[in-house]
Design a protein around this motif. Structure first.
Motif, PDB file in Angstrom:
ATOM      1  N   UNK A 138       0.824  -1.209   0.000  1.00 16.09           N
ATOM      2  CA  UNK A 138       0.000   0.000   0.000  1.00 16.09           C
ATOM      3  C   UNK A 138       0.860   1.262   0.000  1.00 16.09           C
ATOM      4  N   UNK A 139       2.107   1.115   0.396  1.00 18.11           N
ATOM      5  CA  UNK A 139       2.975   2.279   0.523  1.00 18.11           C
ATOM      6  C   UNK A 139       3.486   2.752  -0.841  1.00 18.11           C
ATOM      7  N   UNK A 140       4.040   1.840  -1.606  1.00 19.06           N
ATOM      8  CA  UNK A 140       4.638   2.246  -2.875  1.00 19.06           C
ATOM      9  C   UNK A 140       4.153   1.422  -4.057  1.00 19.06           C
ATOM     10  N   UNK A 154      -1.563  -4.833   4.647  1.00 23.99           N
ATOM     11  CA  UNK A 154      -1.703  -3.969   3.480  1.00 23.99           C
ATOM     12  C   UNK A 154      -0.346  -3.546   2.943  1.00 23.99           C
ATOM     13  N   UNK A 155       0.636  -3.706   3.799  1.00 30.33           N
ATOM     14  CA  UNK A 155       1.987  -3.278   3.438  1.00 30.33           C
ATOM     15  C   UNK A 155       2.957  -4.425   3.655  1.00 30.33           C
ATOM     16  N   UNK A 156       4.098  -4.328   3.002  1.00 31.50           N
ATOM     17  CA  UNK A 156       5.170  -5.279   3.259  1.00 31.50           C
ATOM     18  C   UNK A 156       5.734  -4.994   4.648  1.00 31.50           C
ATOM     19  N   UNK A 157       6.582  -5.888   5.123  1.00 36.55           N
ATOM     20  CA  UNK A 157       7.155  -5.715   6.464  1.00 36.55           C
ATOM     21  C   UNK A 157       7.971  -4.430   6.556  1.00 36.55           C
ATOM     22  N   UNK A 158       8.655  -4.095   5.480  1.00 34.50           N
ATOM     23  CA  UNK A 158       9.516  -2.919   5.469  1.00 34.50           C
ATOM     24  C   UNK A 158       8.711  -1.629   5.679  1.00 34.50           C
ATOM     25  N   UNK A 159       7.511  -1.579   5.115  1.00 35.99           N
ATOM     26  CA  UNK A 159       6.710  -0.366   5.180  1.00 35.99           C
ATOM     27  C   UNK A 159       5.584  -0.457   6.214  1.00 35.99           C
ATOM     28  N   UNK A 160       5.590  -1.487   7.031  1.00 34.66           N
ATOM     29  CA  UNK A 160       4.509  -1.684   7.994  1.00 34.66           C
ATOM     30  C   UNK A 160       4.422  -0.511   8.968  1.00 34.66           C
ATOM     31  N   UNK A 161       3.221  -0.011   9.173  1.00 36.72           N
ATOM     32  CA  UNK A 161       2.986   1.054  10.148  1.00 36.72           C
ATOM     33  C   UNK A 161       1.731   0.691  10.925  1.00 36.72           C
ATOM     34  N   UNK A 162       1.890  -0.137  11.928  1.00 33.22           N
ATOM     35  CA  UNK A 162       0.713  -0.630  12.650  1.00 33.22           C
ATOM     36  C   UNK A 162      -0.143   0.518  13.192  1.00 33.22           C
ATOM     37  N   UNK A 163      -1.447   0.381  13.073  1.00 33.79           N
ATOM     38  CA  UNK A 163      -2.362   1.354  13.650  1.00 33.79           C
ATOM     39  C   UNK A 163      -2.695   2.526  12.762  1.00 33.79           C
TER      40      UNK A 163
END
Ligand SMILES: [Zn+2]
Length: 105
Positions: free
Chosen positions: A53-55, A72-81
């Motif tokens: 979802x990030x890029x 929704x995002x890969x682990x690298x771009x994960x932003x919980x919450x």
């Protein structure tokens, strides 16, 4: 033709190519893996092709046959919450405005 589902609630493993649509995000089944639970019982993991979802870059992730949600995002771009995307949050607000506007038409 691909089957399209809107939640992860499979009774048996989905076919390769099955599409999951969640909001505007698309996931595709690219594999099925046998999985042994901690208690020793056999289970199945679904391997999903997803687009971050990030890029928008592709990544893969795995879920069981039943899952409440999916990243929704890969682990690298994960932003919980946080909402998956600012665009997504705006789309949702726009949609809600439209819905409330339509009530009076
Ligand atoms: Zn990413």
């Amino acid at each position: 033709m691909s089957v399209v589902v809107h939640s992860i609630r499979f009774k048996c493993p989905p076919d390769i190519g099955t599409i999951l649509m969640l909001d505007a995000q698309r996931y595709e089944v690219i594999g099925i893996e046998p999985y042994i639970r901690a208690d020793g019982s056999a289970s199945i993991l679904i391997v999903w092709q997803a687009w971050c979802a990030e890029t928008g870059h592709p990544f893969t992730l795995k879920t069981g046959l039943v899952a409440k949600g999916i990243n929704r995002r890969c682990k690298k771009h994960a932003k919980p919450g946080q909402a998956a995307t600012r665009a997504g949050a705006m789309r949702m607000r726009k949609y809600l405005r439209k819905q409330s506007g339509r009530r009076h038409v």
